[in-house]
Scaffold this active site. Sequence first.
Site, short mmCIF file in Angstrom:
data_model
loop_
_atom_site.label_atom_id
_atom_site.label_comp_id
_atom_site.label_asym_id
_atom_site.label_seq_id
_atom_site.Cartn_x
_atom_site.Cartn_y
_atom_site.Cartn_z
N GLN A 56 0.78 -1.25 0.00
CA GLN A 56 0.00 0.00 0.00
C GLN A 56 0.81 1.29 0.00
OE1 GLN A 56 -3.36 2.37 2.64
NE2 GLN A 56 -3.01 0.27 3.15
N GLU A 90 1.05 -1.25 8.29
CA GLU A 90 0.25 -0.10 8.74
C GLU A 90 0.13 0.06 10.26
OE1 GLU A 90 -1.65 2.41 7.08
OE2 GLU A 90 -2.00 3.06 9.13
N ASP A 117 0.48 3.74 6.06
CA ASP A 117 0.78 3.38 4.67
C ASP A 117 0.51 4.54 3.71
OD1 ASP A 117 1.69 0.84 5.09
OD2 ASP A 117 -0.25 -0.12 4.81
N GLY A 176 -8.11 20.51 19.38
CA GLY A 176 -7.70 21.90 19.16
C GLY A 176 -8.30 22.80 20.22
N GLY A 177 -8.28 24.08 19.95
CA GLY A 177 -8.77 25.04 20.92
C GLY A 177 -10.28 25.19 20.94
#
Length: 415
Positions: free
Chosen positions: A17, A139, A168, A247-248
């Site tokens: 892959q 993977e 991959d 995140g924020g």
Amino acid sequence: MGKALDGVKILDFTHVQSGPTCTQLLAWLGADVVKVERAGEGDITRGQLRDVPGVDSLYFTMLNGNKRSITIDARNPKGKKVLEALVKKCDVLVENFGPGALDRMGLTWEHINSLNPRMVVASVKGFGPGPYEDCKVYENVAQCAGGAASTTGFDDGPPLVTGAQIGDSGTGLHLALGIVAALYQRNTTGRGQRVLAAMQDGVLNLCRVKLRDQQRLERMGVMEEYPQYPNGKFGDAVPRAGNASGGGQPGWILKCKGWETDPNDYIYFITQAPVWEAICKTIGREEWLTDPRYATPKSRLPHLMEIFGQIEEWTKTKTKFEAMAILNEHDIPCGPILSMKEIAEEPSLRATGTVVEVDHPTRGKYLTVGMPIKMSDSPVEVTRSPLLGEHTDEVLAELGYTPSQIAELHAEKVV
Ligand code: COA
């Protein structure tokens, strides 16, 4: 119209892959990709996860579109000669064999460089130099060693791998960028170079925000936007954050109408600060606007799970698409949990070429994911994957082999 990589020739020695993802992207950008496969066998994925007996699997067909296939026994001296002719003719060699395999074939960097000093030699390996450099990697090993698994899942569960093939396909994408940059640099230096994308490094690059959080945790002892705050415990490493946004802007996955019977009737809901007022009004919680516990992003942090619980009472009364439509009217960021079935059937993804139907001589029609990067001057026409050795004679003829020499190579099972 021309294509971005018109004229670039790729000797594609990739399999499975990660490498094929990279060379398929280069093919979509216009490069001539010649995939070298083992005579008689081919890329192992041709026969893996087969849904139609005797026919190239979807695993293979969806990673090898727009390429040509040539079979060569790389261990046979005459096969090596063909390979060396290809090295002289091509701009880039891409490979993702186990560590040392290319050298054992006699294709060391020094040898390639002496044959064609302009050639870029690009490799995917599991690990870069260090204790694991000789390891073979797939993977999920990369997801674990690159920091993704320890930070994915819920606090009370085991580490989790994600369905996104960040080890991959993610590393293949990194490698493609390295190759294009090396070709660009060659314009000024005249030289090729080695390009290495290690899967551990690629995964870690995609987990950059978690290394950010590791350092925040070490400094502060807690992370207020993680679901462990304020009641759970933090250890000395970044914990699994469930569906927290990372995140924020706090977010979570919430149930929608039908969730009891459809595992994908959910929506991702983000409580972005600028639209807090719109959120309160939309879900009928105007009192939150004046309540000091909910008034600012900071004051909301200890109550996030309770807030999401209340919002869910509202989303449960709407389908994910109804909720999406209402929330988008107020610019409230959200996203439906789409199943692969819904994605396969989505007309807008077909219209943009992100999901493409391709016709194959032995399989018939199949769906593939098209080029995810759209360029105004480099259009992509996704074509089917090649049959094993479909272009062997054509490529040999381009290398100057005569019909009788080609017949001889076939008879001796070199190609
Ligand atoms: N003719 C003759 N021999 C060929 C050949 C050809 N056309 N093409 C490949 N081979 C041989 C190689 O010479 C090598 O032999 P050797 O190891 O005895 O010297 C062998 O086939 C390939 O070995 P390898 O790449 O190690 O295959 P594998 O099936 O044992 O391992 C991986 C598969 C993916 C684990 C391994 O290739 C790997 O770790 N790759 C790097 C990381 C990676 O890309 N992983 C993700 C894959 S999606």
